[in-house]
Design a protein around this motif. Sequence first.
Motif, short mmCIF file in Angstrom:
data_model
loop_
_atom_site.label_atom_id
_atom_site.label_comp_id
_atom_site.label_asym_id
_atom_site.label_seq_id
_atom_site.Cartn_x
_atom_site.Cartn_y
_atom_site.Cartn_z
N PHE A 42 33.66 -47.51 55.66
CA PHE A 42 34.12 -46.32 54.95
C PHE A 42 35.30 -46.66 54.04
CE2 PHE A 42 32.67 -44.17 59.00
CZ PHE A 42 31.51 -43.65 58.43
N GLU A 51 22.45 -30.70 61.52
CA GLU A 51 22.48 -29.24 61.41
C GLU A 51 22.04 -28.79 60.01
OE1 GLU A 51 25.02 -31.09 62.57
OE2 GLU A 51 24.85 -30.61 64.70
N MET A 52 22.47 -29.55 58.99
CA MET A 52 22.10 -29.16 57.62
C MET A 52 20.61 -29.36 57.38
SD MET A 52 24.81 -27.91 56.64
CE MET A 52 24.41 -27.41 54.98
N ASN A 85 18.97 -26.46 58.96
CA ASN A 85 19.11 -25.27 58.09
C ASN A 85 18.07 -25.29 56.98
OD1 ASN A 85 21.31 -24.33 59.47
ND2 ASN A 85 22.84 -24.87 57.92
N GLY A 139 31.35 -31.99 51.95
CA GLY A 139 30.45 -32.92 52.66
C GLY A 139 29.10 -32.22 52.77
N SER A 140 28.95 -31.41 53.83
CA SER A 140 27.72 -30.62 53.96
C SER A 140 27.54 -29.72 52.74
CB SER A 140 27.78 -29.75 55.22
OG SER A 140 27.91 -30.57 56.35
N THR A 166 24.00 -33.80 57.55
CA THR A 166 24.01 -33.79 59.02
C THR A 166 22.70 -33.20 59.58
OG1 THR A 166 24.98 -31.59 59.14
CG2 THR A 166 26.53 -33.44 59.05
N ALA A 177 25.61 -42.36 63.15
CA ALA A 177 25.57 -42.41 61.68
C ALA A 177 24.38 -41.63 61.14
CB ALA A 177 25.50 -43.86 61.21
N TRP A 205 34.60 -41.54 52.57
CA TRP A 205 33.47 -42.08 53.36
C TRP A 205 32.55 -42.95 52.51
CZ3 TRP A 205 36.04 -40.85 57.23
CH2 TRP A 205 36.40 -39.55 57.54
N THR A 206 33.06 -43.49 51.39
CA THR A 206 32.20 -44.20 50.44
C THR A 206 31.86 -45.59 50.99
OG1 THR A 206 33.67 -43.15 48.85
CG2 THR A 206 31.88 -44.52 47.97
N SER A 207 30.65 -45.73 51.52
CA SER A 207 30.23 -47.03 52.07
C SER A 207 30.10 -48.05 50.94
CB SER A 207 28.88 -46.90 52.77
OG SER A 207 28.90 -45.84 53.69
N PHE A 213 29.95 -39.33 46.49
CA PHE A 213 29.57 -37.91 46.63
C PHE A 213 30.62 -37.14 47.43
CE2 PHE A 213 24.60 -38.22 46.27
CZ PHE A 213 24.73 -38.97 45.11
N SER A 214 30.80 -37.53 48.73
CA SER A 214 31.61 -36.72 49.65
C SER A 214 33.07 -36.71 49.25
CB SER A 214 31.51 -37.26 51.07
OG SER A 214 30.17 -37.34 51.48
N VAL A 220 24.73 -37.88 60.67
CA VAL A 220 25.77 -37.37 59.77
C VAL A 220 25.52 -37.81 58.32
CG1 VAL A 220 28.25 -37.33 59.26
CG2 VAL A 220 27.49 -37.42 61.64
N ALA A 221 25.26 -39.11 58.13
CA ALA A 221 25.13 -39.63 56.76
C ALA A 221 23.93 -38.98 56.05
CB ALA A 221 24.94 -41.14 56.82
N GLN A 265 28.07 -44.87 46.57
CA GLN A 265 27.74 -43.47 46.32
C GLN A 265 28.97 -42.61 46.43
OE1 GLN A 265 26.09 -41.10 49.57
NE2 GLN A 265 24.21 -40.93 48.41
C1 LIG Z 1 27.74 -43.90 58.31
C2 LIG Z 1 28.08 -42.94 57.21
C3 LIG Z 1 28.04 -43.37 55.89
C4 LIG Z 1 28.38 -42.51 54.86
N1 LIG Z 1 28.36 -42.99 53.57
C5 LIG Z 1 28.71 -42.16 52.55
C6 LIG Z 1 28.71 -42.66 51.21
O1 LIG Z 1 28.43 -43.85 50.96
N2 LIG Z 1 29.05 -41.82 50.22
C7 LIG Z 1 29.37 -40.50 50.44
O2 LIG Z 1 29.61 -39.79 49.50
N3 LIG Z 1 29.41 -40.00 51.71
C8 LIG Z 1 29.08 -40.81 52.77
N4 LIG Z 1 29.12 -40.32 54.06
C9 LIG Z 1 29.60 -38.98 54.31
C10 LIG Z 1 28.52 -37.98 54.71
O3 LIG Z 1 27.66 -37.68 53.63
C11 LIG Z 1 29.25 -36.71 55.22
O4 LIG Z 1 29.98 -37.09 56.36
C12 LIG Z 1 28.27 -35.61 55.58
O5 LIG Z 1 27.68 -35.07 54.42
C13 LIG Z 1 28.98 -34.47 56.37
O6 LIG Z 1 30.08 -34.01 55.67
P1 LIG Z 1 31.51 -33.88 56.39
O7 LIG Z 1 31.83 -35.18 57.05
O8 LIG Z 1 32.47 -33.37 55.37
O9 LIG Z 1 31.30 -32.83 57.55
P2 LIG Z 1 31.34 -31.25 57.40
O10 LIG Z 1 30.51 -30.83 56.24
O11 LIG Z 1 32.76 -30.80 57.44
O12 LIG Z 1 30.60 -30.79 58.71
C14 LIG Z 1 31.28 -30.78 59.99
C15 LIG Z 1 30.31 -30.22 61.03
O13 LIG Z 1 29.99 -28.86 60.70
C16 LIG Z 1 28.58 -28.71 60.60
N5 LIG Z 1 28.25 -27.78 59.51
C17 LIG Z 1 28.82 -27.74 58.27
N6 LIG Z 1 28.24 -26.76 57.54
C18 LIG Z 1 27.29 -26.18 58.32
C19 LIG Z 1 26.36 -25.13 58.13
N7 LIG Z 1 26.26 -24.47 56.97
N8 LIG Z 1 25.52 -24.82 59.16
C20 LIG Z 1 25.58 -25.48 60.35
N9 LIG Z 1 26.46 -26.49 60.59
C21 LIG Z 1 27.31 -26.83 59.60
C22 LIG Z 1 28.04 -30.08 60.27
O14 LIG Z 1 26.70 -30.23 60.65
C23 LIG Z 1 28.98 -30.98 61.08
O15 LIG Z 1 28.55 -31.05 62.41
C24 LIG Z 1 28.77 -41.17 55.14
C25 LIG Z 1 28.82 -40.73 56.47
C26 LIG Z 1 28.48 -41.60 57.50
C27 LIG Z 1 28.56 -41.12 58.93
#
Ligand SMILES: Cc1cc2nc3c(=O)[nH]c(=O)nc-3n(C[C@H](O)[C@H](O)[C@H](O)COP(=O)(O)OP(=O)(O)OC[C@H]3O[C@@H](n4cnc5c(N)ncnc54)[C@H](O)[C@@H]3O)c2cc1C
Length: 378
Positions: free
Chosen positions: A211, A362-363, A366, A134-135, A360, A353, A159-161, A128-129, A356-357, A126
């Motif tokens: 990752f 928090e999202m 929301n 991310g969020s 998150t 995991a 973070w592409t698993s 995406f990120s 966050v995955a 996937q």
């Molecule tokens: C085990 C695992 C597997 C994953 N596999 C994949 C994958 O295969 N493909 C892929 O594309 N991605 C993957 N991810 C990534 C995952 O989708 C992102 O880590 C996730 O969407 C959060 O984005 P970020 O890491 O950029 O954190 P950020 O978006 O930077 O967030 C950092 C912190 O800020 C908080 N935050 C951010 N915005 C807000 C808001 N508006 N309100 C309140 N709090 C907020 C978040 O909750 C978090 O605590 C994986 C992650 C994990 C842990």
Amino acid sequence: MDFDWRPEEAEFRHDLKTFLEAELPEDFDAFSLEPPEQKKFSKAFAAKLAERRWLTPAWPREYGGLEQSAWQQLILSEEMVAHGEPRTAQYMCVNWVGPALILAGTEEQKQYHLQRISRGDVVWCQGFSEPGAGSDLAALRTKATWDGSEYVISGEKIWTSYADTADYCFLLARTDPEASKHNGISIFLVPTDAPGVTISEIPSIFAPGTFNQCVFDDVRAPESWRLGPDSGGWPIIRKLLVNERVGVARFRRASSTLDHVAKAALEAGLLDDPIICEAVAKAQAACDAARVLIYRVVDERAKGQAPDLTAYVYRVATIRAEKAVYEAALQVEGSGGLLKGSYGAAQFGHALASGVATGTLEMQLNLIARDVIGAAPR
Ligand SMILES: Cc1cc2nc3c(=O)[nH]c(=O)nc-3n(C[C@H](O)[C@H](O)[C@H](O)COP(=O)(O)OP(=O)(O)OC[C@H]3O[C@@H](n4cnc5c(N)ncnc54)[C@H](O)[C@@H]3O)c2cc1C
């Protein structure tokens, strides 16, 4: 009112369990295998499931399914998770890659990809990120520019698993930089061996290969790789994210771990301690709450209703259940629960995991505040 499983559902669970118990060693965990070994194992296992059409049983028959109900799909997820998820990355194909193709694919794309998925021949990842998306996924900056005959894709995903072993990447890219951020995004089905794709591992506390970083350096993509309308990917993405969030019966694995933890506590006489007893009971209640909520999601799905809102609530409940089981394991194992091989250490990874995955905690909260409770942002 009768709350029991229908005969065909009970029979499906029984057949699945019998098959899994015959095929897998006790306490099997596919995610403890190293990536190349994991891919080899899951491919061989997927082929055995595919022979019975159990890899994609909810899909239409013409694409390799059995047209089973949403309830049977849940049973499949529960039993696979309870038996160490021997499909590994294949769960993504059945949960959301395939359904997205069924929803938005051309007939040519369906014929080409769905058969391969239902035979277990391919692994998808996937894309995406990104750093900075991310969020806020719609802030993604990977771009796909139409040059008159093909798209040219450039950008970076993180973070592409499973990318290191995947055959295809389900990639999101911006095709209209002028449009508002949700309206300029398209989906591409990109072979990971396409010229210009570079995949490298991002080291982490998780198992090797969890990752990866994927760099797209002027990757040439024919129009036939685009899924859905040009710059019209977002409505499809929203639907698949809901499928992804409810696709894995995480509460089932958490509750199996809790069974082991409770047994260890009982054997050591620790359940007389009210603090430990409370931690175990709270974790059990959290797992049960998540189970009841996913049943509600499935009920809505079986009735053809859009399950978005309940799915958010379920997701929060399952994240909380994973955390509660981790806390119970730490209470029972003490400092030993920090060591590799303990229930506490293993559950720490799952709890981290799940929060966050696929969005998150928090999202998800929301989304509940906005869409379920109707709270307006201040
Ligand atoms: C085990 C695992 C597997 C994953 N596999 C994949 C994958 O295969 N493909 C892929 O594309 N991605 C993957 N991810 C990534 C995952 O989708 C992102 O880590 C996730 O969407 C959060 O984005 P970020 O890491 O950029 O954190 P950020 O978006 O930077 O967030 C950092 C912190 O800020 C908080 N935050 C951010 N915005 C807000 C808001 N508006 N309100 C309140 N709090 C907020 C978040 O909750 C978090 O605590 C994986 C992650 C994990 C842990």
